[in-house]
Scaffold this active site. Structure first.
Site, mmCIF file in Angstrom:
data_model
loop_
_atom_site.group_PDB
_atom_site.id
_atom_site.type_symbol
_atom_site.label_atom_id
_atom_site.label_comp_id
_atom_site.label_asym_id
_atom_site.label_seq_id
_atom_site.Cartn_x
_atom_site.Cartn_y
_atom_site.Cartn_z
ATOM 1 N N SER A 232 -47.270 -31.272 39.752
ATOM 2 C CA SER A 232 -46.985 -31.891 41.300
ATOM 3 C C SER A 232 -45.468 -31.322 41.762
ATOM 4 O O SER A 232 -45.130 -31.391 42.938
ATOM 5 C CB SER A 232 -46.851 -33.416 41.470
ATOM 6 O OG SER A 232 -48.354 -33.830 41.142
ATOM 7 N N GLU B 106 0.698 -1.275 -0.068
ATOM 8 C CA GLU B 106 0.051 -0.047 -0.037
ATOM 9 C C GLU B 106 0.856 1.294 -0.105
ATOM 10 O O GLU B 106 0.604 2.231 -0.530
ATOM 11 C CB GLU B 106 -0.995 0.008 1.184
ATOM 12 C CG GLU B 106 -2.121 -1.033 1.236
ATOM 13 C CD GLU B 106 -3.024 -0.785 0.283
ATOM 14 O OE1 GLU B 106 -3.510 0.251 -0.010
ATOM 15 O OE2 GLU B 106 -3.248 -1.596 -0.762
#
Length: 808
Positions: free
Chosen positions: A471, A90
């Protein structure tokens, strides 16, 4: 001579005028474009969006959340080979220019004129200006602003800071669908499945090729272009002196080596868990913090326990589903004139039901049904070329009865262990359920599964499904009774009862599960054998407002309607709430907060949340000087008397030893629990615990309907608990439940609740009593001279009548 001097004078004057005009024009344009330039000072405090990562208790990665997948890495920690690759690709003069590279501009102009190819001349600093402060529009104005900002940035920040911003911000494409990668650290993980520090020359060079256009160098769609660009960068790295020519030549010969990582090895097992964590973080801190804040979350999940929990639940759901018969193939595909593999690949398959595989029926033979397994997809997303076939054996189809599979039918299959190419037929269960495993002492959730398949349904039945506990709610009723005058040996009538309702309403007549009644029994018997009639009588005597308060304390319900049917679990709650309530019984009655998160750290490493808020006295000492060792102080609220909690634990141990969950006895470890079955068997439950692990299981249809005439929590959910606890407790010592100080263990007659005589052996039990509540050594016969039956005997202490002898 004079003419020559005049000529040069005019020339100088013209040059001066041109210079002044140029300077004026330059100043004007500088002034004009500087008017609305973004403030580059913002870069000093820039905090880029960083992904949040969730880790399991063992440190393995569970999930990542981000809009931009980024792991921020300081420049000091950036590998030199990575820096070299990006500088070469770059901006090779990055450390020499002042923000704009004249040499690069000239080189770009010459290259463009010679080859006709467009080559940019933007420096890394200009790219930082564009990416952070400007838009990406291709205009002259933007390029001028970019250059001016680059000059300012160079004047304000060090080269290393600028490069750090660039390497962490740059967009590097998407290799796994939906995962937009920003910065080299995140890209290294997704492209190569490794840390940025492990990248080789050729791998670093390939990443450096991507900023020019990730799609132009896609490793699968543009493989040759990617190789060419990578090799060009390797050449530049050698030219710039970062690597030797030999290293460059060796690197060029390497393949791209892109190998997308399997980011979350526990994802399929833990999807419901991680989604619940994601939801909690979002509610606690907001979406922005979740997706951009770079949080590090340590979850409570134990991957091994989670895998065991999921397998146990899935096996239980499949076991029930297969017992109710074959419903048909997933779908059907047309195989006429087609590659069966491509036809099968078009059918969406659940991704989290391994080891199941989707397969297409190819035909029938003497050895069974011929199938072709759905081809796996390559990393590129393309359908793989390999084709696998096998046979569903007659034994593997036995459960499906007369299932008539035809060519083109798509079905799920599972490999038979030890049988090469042999499979058994599978089908997605219609019934669903959930399982939660928790540390009862801390509330840390070790495992949570909210259904058969998260891919099929994201609805979490462990935390979102409101179902009747049946229950399994009874221990809350009995805890209220034990906390308010009753003992485990108190006698309650198991006989028919009718509850009158208000004007214009029908009376309610409850019944036991088996439709029978059995006369007077102890409280222990009422829980062990889940007697509805005894529970309703007990609730009526204790009072439903008090039971509603206990339900609130335990977190089962927030605001329970204080009516008697609620004592049988007619309200709606979640598996998570029930496991939390049972955990409070197991830990001696202390309140705990269920949690899926141990701690959360922000992007700087500071802890912003910690579940364990116990105080440590003496932990801040600089050194040991003979003082007492540090102590952890737990100041959590006591929601139940520890003595009552142990009495309840002891009674619930009886459920496993003699009651409705005896299937769990084979584990051979101290266990307590309670089954639950609702009206018409629409919900089947088991919730229980060892001293250090609580677990709850629920099974039922999402749209409630009966599970069957004989369906019970003991028959459906308890076997799931058995499979899970066998693995979870396999390496744990058989630690008994801790008996708190003050409890007296006295041998009593199991049937009558009276103190056992020295000659009694069978039919007795060591029962837990609080001080002053034990059965008397002798009984006083009532007037009339005859001995009263044990169930109606009056104890020596008349104040304990309700505890030892009263009939209700």
């Amino acid at each position: 001579m004079r003419l020559i001097l005049r000529f040069f004078g005019i020339l100088f004057s013209a040059a001066a005028v041109v210079f002044v005009l140029a300077a004026g024009a330059g100043a004007y344009f500088y002034w004009k474009y500087s008017q609305d330039l973004p403030d580059h000072a913002a870069l000093a405090n820039y905090e880029p969006p960083v992904m949040t990562r969730i880790h399991a208790a063992d440190g393995s990665l569970l999930a990542e959340y981000a809009r931009e997948r980024r792991l921020y890495l300081p420049i000091q920690a950036m590998p030199k080979i990575v820096v070299a690759a990006f500088l070469s690709a770059e901006d090779k003069n990055f450390y020499k220019h002042g923000g704009i590279d004249p040499e690069g501009i000239v080189r770009a102009v010459l290259t463009n004129a010679k080859s006709g190819k467009k080559q940019g001349a933007s420096t890394i600093t200009q790219q930082v200006a564009k990416n952070f402060l400007l838009s990406s529009e291709q205009t002259y104005d933007r390029k001028v602003k970019e250059a001016l900002l680059a000059l300012r940035i160079e004047a304000a920040y060090s080269k290393d800071k600028i490069l750090e911003l660039y390497l962490n911000e740059i967009f590097l494409g998407t290799i796994v669908p939906g995962r937009n990668l920003h910065g080299v650290a995140a890209a290294a993980l997704d492209y190569f499945g490794k840390s940025v520090h492990e990248l080789t020359i050729n791998e670093a060079a390939y990443l450096a090729a991507l900023p020019k256009g990730p799609n132009n160098y896609h490793p699968y769609r543009k493989t040759q272009a990617a190789l060419d660009r990578r090799n060009e960068i390797i050449r530049l790295m050698a030219e710039n002196g970062y690597i030797t020519k030999d290293e460059a030549e060796a690197a060029k010969k390497m393949p791209l080596g892109v190998n997308p990582r399997v980011a979350f090895p526990n994802a399929a097992n833990a999807n419901y868990f991680t989604e619940e964590v994601r939801r909690e973080i979002s509610e606690r801190y907001g979406e922005k913090k979740l997706y951009e804040g770079g949080l590090s979350v340590r979850a409570t999940l134990d991957p091994k326990m989670q895998a065991w929990a999921r397998k146990a639940l899935v096996d239980g759901l499949v076991r029930y589903d297969q017992a109710h018969g074959w419903r048909g193939p997933v779908t059907k595909v047309d195989l006429t004139g087609r590659d069966w593999g491509m036809a099968a690949a078009e059918v969406p398959a659940l991704g989290d039901v391994a080891p199941w595989r989707l397969a297409v029926v190819l035909g029938n033979g003497a050895g069974g049904v011929q199938v072709g397994l759905q081809p796996k997809r390559e990393a590129s997303g393309q359908v793989g070329k390999d084709r696998e076939t096998g046979v569903i054996t007659p034994e593997g189809m036995r459960w499906a009865g007369r299932a008539n599979l035809q060519p083109g039918d798509m079905v799920y299959v599972e490999a038979i262990e030890g049988g090469k190419g042999q499979f058994r037929l599978r089908q997605k269960p219609e019934v669903s359920g959930a399982i939660v495993a928790m540390d009862p002492n801390t509330g840390r959730v070790h495992a949570m599964v909210g259904g058969f398949s998260y891919d099929e349904s994201e609805f979490n039945r462990a935390t979102q499904a409101m179902r009747q506990p049946g229950s399994s709610f009874k221990p809350i009723v009995y805890s209220a009774a034990l906390d308010n005058g009753y003992t485990p040996a108190s006698i309650v009538q198991d006989s028919p009862i009718t509850i009158e309702a208000g004007p214009g309403q029908e009376a309610w007549t409850p019944s036991n599960y088996d439709g029978k009644s059995g006369g007077p029994h102890t409280l222990r018997y009422g829980i062990e054998h889940s007697k509805n009639l005894m529970t309703v009588r007990l609730a009526k005597d204790v009072g439903m407002p008090l039971i509603a308060e206990y339900a609130r304390r335990f977190g089962v319900y927030d605001d329970m309607l204080p009516v008697l049917p609620m004592s049988l679990g007619a309200g709606e709650t979640t598996v998570m709430r029930m496991v939390t309530a049972y955990s409070m019984l197991a830990n001696g009655g202390r309140r705990i907060r269920p949690t899926l998160i141990d701690r959360i750290q922000d992007r700087t490493g500071e802890t912003i949340y910690r579940h364990d808020n116990r105080k440590c006295i003496g932990c801040d000492a600089e050194k040991w000087s003979g003082q007492d060792e540090p102590k952890l102080v737990d100041d959590s609220e006591q929601v139940l008397d520890p003595l009552t909690a142990y009495q309840m634990v002891s009674i619930m141990e009886g459920v496993v030893q003699r009651g409705t969950a005896t299937i769990l006895k084979q584990i051979g470890k101290p266990l307590a629990g309670k089954t639950g079955t609702t009206n018409d068997a629409k919900d089947a439950w088991f919730v229980g615990f060892s001293p250090d692990l609580a677990v709850g299981i629920y099974m039922g249809f999402d749209k409630p309907r009966s599970l069957g005439d004989r369906a019970t929590g003991g028959g459906l959910s308890a076997p799931i608990a058995l499979e899970f606890l066998k693995m979870a407790l396999k390496d744990k010592p058989p630690t008994p439940f801790r008996v708190p100080p003050g409890i007296k263990l006295i041998r009593i007659n199991l049937a009558s609740g009276t103190r056992a005589g020295s000659s009694e052996g069978a039919g007795t039990i060591l029962e837990a009593f609080k001080p002053g509540t034990a059965p008397p050594d002798s009984y006083v016969a009532p007037s009339g001279g005859s001995q009263a039956p044990a169930a109606a005997a009056v104890p020596a202490d008349p104040d304990r009548a309700a505890q030892a002898g009263g009939l209700y």
